[in-house]
Structures are given as C-alpha cells and as structure tokens.
Scaffold this motif. Structure first.
Motif, PDB file in Angstrom:
ATOM      1  N   HIS A 125       8.449   0.647  -3.760  1.00  0.00           N
ATOM      2  CA  HIS A 125       8.922   0.571  -2.387  1.00  0.00           C
ATOM      3  C   HIS A 125       8.830  -0.864  -1.881  1.00  0.00           C
ATOM      4  CE1 HIS A 125       9.273   4.944  -1.516  1.00  0.00           C
ATOM      5  NE2 HIS A 125       8.516   4.997  -2.587  1.00  0.00           N
ATOM      6  N   LEU A 174      -0.702   8.675   5.313  1.00  0.00           N
ATOM      7  CA  LEU A 174       0.188   9.097   4.232  1.00  0.00           C
ATOM      8  C   LEU A 174      -0.505  10.121   3.323  1.00  0.00           C
ATOM      9  CD1 LEU A 174       1.989   5.803   3.101  1.00  0.00           C
ATOM     10  CD2 LEU A 174       2.785   7.552   4.690  1.00  0.00           C
ATOM     11  N   ARG A 198       0.818  -1.216   0.000  1.00  0.00           N
ATOM     12  CA  ARG A 198       0.000   0.000   0.000  1.00  0.00           C
ATOM     13  C   ARG A 198       0.848   1.260   0.000  1.00  0.00           C
ATOM     14  NH1 ARG A 198      -3.277   0.960  -2.412  1.00  0.00           N
ATOM     15  NH2 ARG A 198      -4.290   2.525  -1.152  1.00  0.00           N
ATOM     16  N   GLY A 199       2.143   1.148   0.304  1.00  0.00           N
ATOM     17  CA  GLY A 199       3.019   2.310   0.251  1.00  0.00           C
ATOM     18  C   GLY A 199       3.625   2.501  -1.128  1.00  0.00           C
ATOM     19  N   THR A 256      10.507   7.831  -6.545  1.00  0.00           N
ATOM     20  CA  THR A 256       9.090   8.105  -6.349  1.00  0.00           C
ATOM     21  C   THR A 256       8.792   8.130  -4.853  1.00  0.00           C
ATOM     22  OG1 THR A 256       8.676   5.748  -6.499  1.00  0.00           O
ATOM     23  CG2 THR A 256       8.327   7.046  -8.494  1.00  0.00           C
ATOM     24  N   LEU A 257       7.834   8.965  -4.464  1.00  0.00           N
ATOM     25  CA  LEU A 257       7.473   9.044  -3.063  1.00  0.00           C
ATOM     26  C   LEU A 257       6.539   7.897  -2.725  1.00  0.00           C
ATOM     27  CD1 LEU A 257       6.673  12.852  -2.998  1.00  0.00           C
ATOM     28  CD2 LEU A 257       8.819  11.724  -2.433  1.00  0.00           C
ATOM     29  N   PRO A 258       6.497   7.506  -1.445  1.00  0.00           N
ATOM     30  CA  PRO A 258       5.486   6.525  -1.058  1.00  0.00           C
ATOM     31  C   PRO A 258       4.115   7.061  -1.464  1.00  0.00           C
ATOM     32  CG  PRO A 258       6.981   6.953   0.766  1.00  0.00           C
ATOM     33  CD  PRO A 258       7.329   7.932  -0.314  1.00  0.00           C
ATOM     34  N   GLN A 259       3.267   6.198  -2.029  1.00  0.00           N
ATOM     35  CA  GLN A 259       1.997   6.697  -2.552  1.00  0.00           C
ATOM     36  C   GLN A 259       1.037   7.033  -1.414  1.00  0.00           C
ATOM     37  OE1 GLN A 259       0.697   3.457  -5.004  1.00  0.00           O
ATOM     38  NE2 GLN A 259      -0.330   2.403  -3.341  1.00  0.00           N
ATOM     39  N   GLY A 260       0.115   7.930  -1.702  1.00  0.00           N
ATOM     40  CA  GLY A 260      -0.856   8.313  -0.699  1.00  0.00           C
ATOM     41  C   GLY A 260      -1.830   7.177  -0.442  1.00  0.00           C
ATOM     42  N   SER A 261      -1.837   6.651   0.777  1.00  0.00           N
ATOM     43  CA  SER A 261      -2.836   5.658   1.132  1.00  0.00           C
ATOM     44  C   SER A 261      -3.267   5.988   2.554  1.00  0.00           C
ATOM     45  CB  SER A 261      -2.246   4.244   1.057  1.00  0.00           C
ATOM     46  OG  SER A 261      -1.298   4.068   2.075  1.00  0.00           O
ATOM     47  N   VAL A 262      -4.258   5.255   3.064  1.00  0.00           N
ATOM     48  CA  VAL A 262      -4.712   5.574   4.405  1.00  0.00           C
ATOM     49  C   VAL A 262      -3.859   4.883   5.466  1.00  0.00           C
ATOM     50  CG1 VAL A 262      -7.057   6.042   3.643  1.00  0.00           C
ATOM     51  CG2 VAL A 262      -6.486   3.779   4.514  1.00  0.00           C
ATOM     52  N   LEU A 263      -2.754   4.255   5.044  1.00  0.00           N
ATOM     53  CA  LEU A 263      -1.786   3.765   6.034  1.00  0.00           C
ATOM     54  C   LEU A 263      -1.287   4.945   6.853  1.00  0.00           C
ATOM     55  CD1 LEU A 263       0.778   1.419   4.259  1.00  0.00           C
ATOM     56  CD2 LEU A 263      -1.004   0.782   5.861  1.00  0.00           C
ATOM     57  N   GLU A 303      -5.498   0.723   6.727  1.00  0.00           N
ATOM     58  CA  GLU A 303      -5.013  -0.301   5.803  1.00  0.00           C
ATOM     59  C   GLU A 303      -3.877  -1.170   6.337  1.00  0.00           C
ATOM     60  OE1 GLU A 303      -4.423   2.037   2.199  1.00  0.00           O
ATOM     61  OE2 GLU A 303      -6.130   0.982   1.365  1.00  0.00           O
TER      62      GLU A 303
END
Lengths: 351, 270
Positions: free
Chosen positions: A243, B136, A238-239, B86-93, A293
């Motif tokens: 990564h 995030l 999810r990140g 690339t940056l870590p993607q936006g998630s609700v983590l 998540e």
C-alpha cells in the motif's frame, strides 16, 4: 477560526481524538521533567529537590561543594539518561516501523554487539591515538565499529533489494559475527581488561560529562527533525508495504535511510553509556500503547517514553541498594518491565 | 481524442519473467468503468501494477496527455490510485490516520486543512464514518478492504486501479462499493480499471470488459459481447451468459473443461 464553525461531526471527533494524544504527550513530558529533577536529587549525599531547583535557577546560591556535586556529577548523568533514552527509543520506533517487526530494536542489527566489540578492542589494546586516552578512544572505537557494522549491512541489503527480512537476516548474522569477535578479544584479554569490558557492557551513566551529553544531544537534534520529516511516509508504511509503495513512497530508500539514522542514534548512545538495549524495545511499545501509530505522535512519544524509562532506571540504580551505584543497564529491565506490564494490563482492561 | 486511457503494446513482468505481452487497448473515455476479466495468472494484477508503477513495464500507456510510464512515482501518484489485492495490514493505526497518511505522504504540498477536508469527504462518500476512529486491527477483512479503497480514492485520481475491490465484501457492500466507484466515475470523469472474479458484478456495473488470458488480451468490448465462447477461451469452462427477469446479464458456469481441451492454462504467461 471559521474552520470550527463548519466542522462536521467526524472532524470534531477527530479533533478530540488528537487532543487526547497531545495531552498524553504533555503528561509524558511532565513525567520526564519530574523524573529528571528526582534523578538529580538522588545520590550518596542527600540533595533535596528544592535545592536542585534552586541550583538550576540560580547557580550562585549553592555552596561550592554542593554546586560541584550538582553541576559536575548529578546533572550530566541525569541529562545523559534523558538524551540516551530518547535516542535509543526513537531509533527503536523507526526500526520497528521500517522492518515491520515489533521485536526490532537498534540492537537487532548487531549494533550493540559491534559497539561492545569496538570498546573491548580499545580497552584490550589500550588504544591511544594522538595522545587521546581511553576516555575518548573507548567510545570512539565503539562508535566506529557500530557504524562499520551498519554500513556492511546496508551494502549487503542494497544488493538484495533491501527487503525487511533480508535486513533482519543480515543483522542476525552480524550479531553472531560480532559476538565471536568479542569472545576472541575477551579470551586474550588480561583479567583487568576483562573486568573493564564486563563493566562497560553493563552500561553506566556515571561516566557522563557535559561534552558527552552534548555530542549525544547533537546527534538527537540532527536526527529527530529528519525523522519528523518522514512521519507521513512512516505512518503509511504501517498500513502495509504494498500500500505504501502505491502512495509513491520509495520504501526501499526510506528503509536504508532510516537504518542509517538508527545506527547514528544508537551508535552515539551506546558509545558513551554502554549497552542499555532494552530501552529501544520498550520505549516504542509504551508509545504505541499510549499514542497509537500516527508517527506525528508515536515518534516523539517513543523518545519521551525512552527518556523517562532510562531516567527512572537511573534513580533506581542509585537507590535500590543503599550506598551502591548499580550499572544502569542492569536496572533498566528491572524498572522497565513492571512499567511495561502495567501498561499492557491496563490496556487489556480498557478494551 | 486527448482524454482517456490508451495502452499500446504494453509489456510487463517481474525480473526476467514476462507476464504481460503487448496489451493494446484503444482509447478508454473518461468516466469509464472497465472490468479486467480472466483466469488466475492471466495478468490482471500485473496490468494494474504496471499502470501503478509497481512493476517494470515497457510500451505505451497514455492517460489524458500524460505518458504514465515515463513519470516519476511522485508524479504518477497524483494521477493514479491503486488498491492492492492484499488488505491493509492490521496495525494500531486508526482508519482515519491510515487514509490521511495515504494522502499526505503522496501530496506533501497540500495544506493540512485541505487534506483534512478531502479525507473527511472520502469517509463520507464510502459510508466509512462509523469506522473512522477504529483501529485497523479491530476491523474485519471487508472493512479493511473498504479502508484500502478510501486510501486509493482519497487522492482523487484520474485513474483508479482496483485489484479485486470486492473480494472480501458481503453482498450489500459489493453493491455499495461498486455504486460508489460508478458514481465517482460519472461525476468526476475518472476511469476505473477493476480486476474482477465476479463476472456478474462486472457485467452489471462496467462499460467495457478487457478479457485477459496467458498475458495477452483475448477480447476488448462491451459487456454485451461476453458470451459462452469467450468464457470457454478465458476460463476453460462450458458456460453461458443469459438474461435474467430483471434484464441483467448473468454468466453461468456449467462445467470445467478437461486440461487437454483448454490450451490456455495458467502459467502460459511466462
């Protein structure tokens, strides 16, 4: 507990954060138990929740006809709603993670279309093998077609590197192919068979028996521990895919493995109940809104939320129109959407 | 010499397209900060990805007594920490979960309590504690980049591979992040390879610069060796390196050379 003595503020804050999530999971589970009991109590002949509880704890205490209604009709259907809801939502949750797509559900890959085609084929051809009648052959054919569709997508995706976009594209192609085949079958079907196909497609819990519940529960019991074994890899995904790969996670293999699990879960669920696709989409979203998540909470939460929504839908299917049992597939969206909207709106106010 | 990183004839590429051609870099001792410098398409990212095991590579890459290229991904992640561009993607983590998953997915053998200690230590070290329980999606690009750095550092790797770790950061955090990487290298003796576009930060913090161009190594030496002639070869600019009043060396770009005057244009790598 020397741990807590030396805990830093961050450790304490995180512990409180985790505790809240455990509470939410517990609330979902409690809601599911209540809904299950209410589901068993709802139906054409009134059966108070107290009687259901009595019958569950002490089966001998009920008179014969009540006992038959409870144990042979109500409880299998109520249990089926729970296991099927859990299967579909767990499948949807994993699917959304590995395909990086919040719109993914088990049916994105044409699974439900394939299953419907399989069921229709069995109905139209009046398939019977080894003297097994339609009650076995229809779900068996539905399951076989769903699995075959998945294997084709797996094979194709593997040759193309198993990227998420590739998988979704092959899935969409599969939806169209299966729909075309389904229409072909429906075109040549007799009026009687056509009616059966349409009824099957709407999804129904009324066909549930303990054996069928057992099979779906078994699939869930096999798949859930495998899913939980991958929780950290799925959370890491999810990140971002790049990564996750840099953490040593074999993302492509994980994706193919998850797709296989998803098709087992969804295939088993759809084979016995028909198309109740909305659960696979809404269950994960409810879990994501309520639990975030971290897949340690997200996956079980999605399964519980899916089970709860389908269980509530089952109650609604029996009580919306007095004296009429609506197919649960129709009711699912009608019950699920308001619940879903309420959650989204309450989250908006919270932030 | 057994410790450190040695590259011998390292080649790497995507499919049939070769991007890196025979990179040799003599032993880089433990505790070094190494800047990878070069124009767009020079092969900086590819070199980092090759060492992280994310693109196919041939040749030799030895870290301490390990052959990096021969290792399985699961073993390699114990030694290397890679921060993608690339940056870590936006998630609700939340940030804490993102960093925890980076450790626990790579190290299933660690006991939960030890993993938790390491995660907290990295949040402390990078000054990220205020962000720990934020999602995030709520974080800015620079904040997410620092979370990405925490994900790379949390495994306590021997080799940190950072692809433009300061590209999204403001001035204050550029210094902060490079100081943390510097102190990590000094204290734990890990090696950090940093692909950098900001040459002045590279000159200020790094012990060594590898200058890449067209997939080849143009120069390997101390930051002091970087001069106008090298800037010209690597970037196709008229430039100079001067010493400021504080004694830092500062690179200045005066003018871009015409296309024809600079043979080493991007794309030559292929």
């Amino acid at each position: 507990m020397t741990e807590t003595m030396t805990a830093t503020p961050l450790a304490r804050r995180y512990r409180r954060f985790v505790f809240r999530r455990v509470i939410v999971l517990a609330l979902l589970a409690a809601g599911l138990v209540l809904s299950f009991l209410a589901d068993a109590a709802t139906g054409p002949s009134a059966l108070p929740v107290a009687a259901v509880l009595h019958g569950l704890l002490d089966p001998g205490s009920l008179d014969r006809s009540t006992s038959v209604i409870l144990w042979s009709i109500r409880l299998p259907a109520a249990a089926m709603a729970v296991v099927v809801g859990a299967c579909l939502a767990l499948a949807g949750a994993e699917m959304q993670t590995v395909l990086h797509n919040p719109l993914a559900s088990p049916f994105t890959l044409g699974l439900s279309n394939a299953a419907t085609f399989g069921a229709s084929l069995a109905i139209v051809l009046e398939l019977s093998v080894l003297g097994l009648g339609p009650s076995v052959m229809v779900p068996a054919s539905a399951f076989a077609c769903a699995m075959a569709a998945t294997l084709v997508i797996q094979g194709l995706a593997r040759t193309q590197g198993a990227g998420p976009d590739t998988v979704v594209l092959f899935g969409i192609a599969m939806v169209f192919v299966m729909n075309a085949l389904l229409w072909l079958v429906q075109y040549v079907a007799s009026a009687d068979a056509l009616q059966q196909i349409v009824f099957w497609t709407m999804g129904s819990l009324a066909r549930a028996t303990w054996e069928k519940v057992g099979i779906v529960a078994l699939v869930l019991a096999v798949c859930l521990p495998l899913s939980l074994r991958d929780v950290w890899a799925l959370t890491a995904l999810r990140g971002g895919e790049e990564h996750a790969r840099s953490f040593g996670i074999p993302v492509r293999r994980l994706r193919l493995l998850v797709l296989l699990r998803v098709s087992l879960l969804a295939g088993a669920a759809v084979a016995f109940v028909g198309t109740v696709g909305f659960i696979g989409l809404v269950g994960p979203h409810i879990a994501r809104l309520a639990l975030g998540e971290d897949h340690r909470f997200f996956l079980p939460g999605a399964a519980l939320a899916g089970a709860l929504v389908l269980s509530l839908a089952s109650i609604a299917a029996k009580s919306l129109v007095p004296g009429l049992l609506l197919p649960v597939g129709i009711v699912t969206a009608l019950v699920g959407v308001p619940l879903f909207m309420a959650l989204i709106l309450s989250q908006r106010r919270g932030t | 010499m057994t410790g450190g990183l040695t590259l011998g004839g390292l080649t790497a590429g995507y499919g049939r397209r070769r991007v890196l051609e025979g990179i040799d870099a003599g032993p880089i001792p433990p505790g070094s900060l190494v800047a990878l410098i070069g124009c767009n398409g020079a092969g900086k990212s590819t070199l980092l990805k090759a060492l992280a095991g994310l693109v196919a590579a041939a040749g030799a890459a030895a870290l301490d007594s390990y052959d990096l290229l021969a290792m399985t991904p699961a073993r390699r992640v114990r030694l290397t920490g890679y921060l993608p561009q690339t940056l870590p993607q936006g998630s609700v983590l939340v940030a804490y979960e993102a960093v925890t998953s980076a450790l626990r997915a790579a190290r299933p053998d660690l006991p939960a309590a030890e993993a938790e200690r390491r995660v907290q230590a990295v949040f402390d070290r990078l000054g990220l504690e205020p962000l720990a329980l934020r999602r995030l999606t709520e974080l800015s690009g620079g904040q997410r980049q620092r979370i990405g750095l925490a994900q790379a550092m949390v495994r306590r790797p021997r080799l940190l591979l950072l692809d433009e770790p300061t590209s999204a950061l403001d001035l204050r955090w550029q210094l902060n992040v490079l100081e943390s990487v510097r102190s990590l290298a000094d204290r734990d003796g890990c090696i950090a390879l940093l692909a950098m576009h900001d040459i002045n930060l590279a000159l200020r913090f790094c012990d060594r610069t590898l200058v890449l161009g067209g997939g080849r190594l143009l120069a390997d030496g101390p930051p002091a060796a970087l001069d106008g002639a090298l800037l010209r070869r690597a970037f196709g600019i008229d430039g100079r390196v001067e010493t400021c009043s504080r004694g830092y060396r500062i690179a200045l770009a005066d003018r871009a050379l015409d296309e024809g005057a600079w043979p080493d244009t991007e794309g030559n790598a292929s």
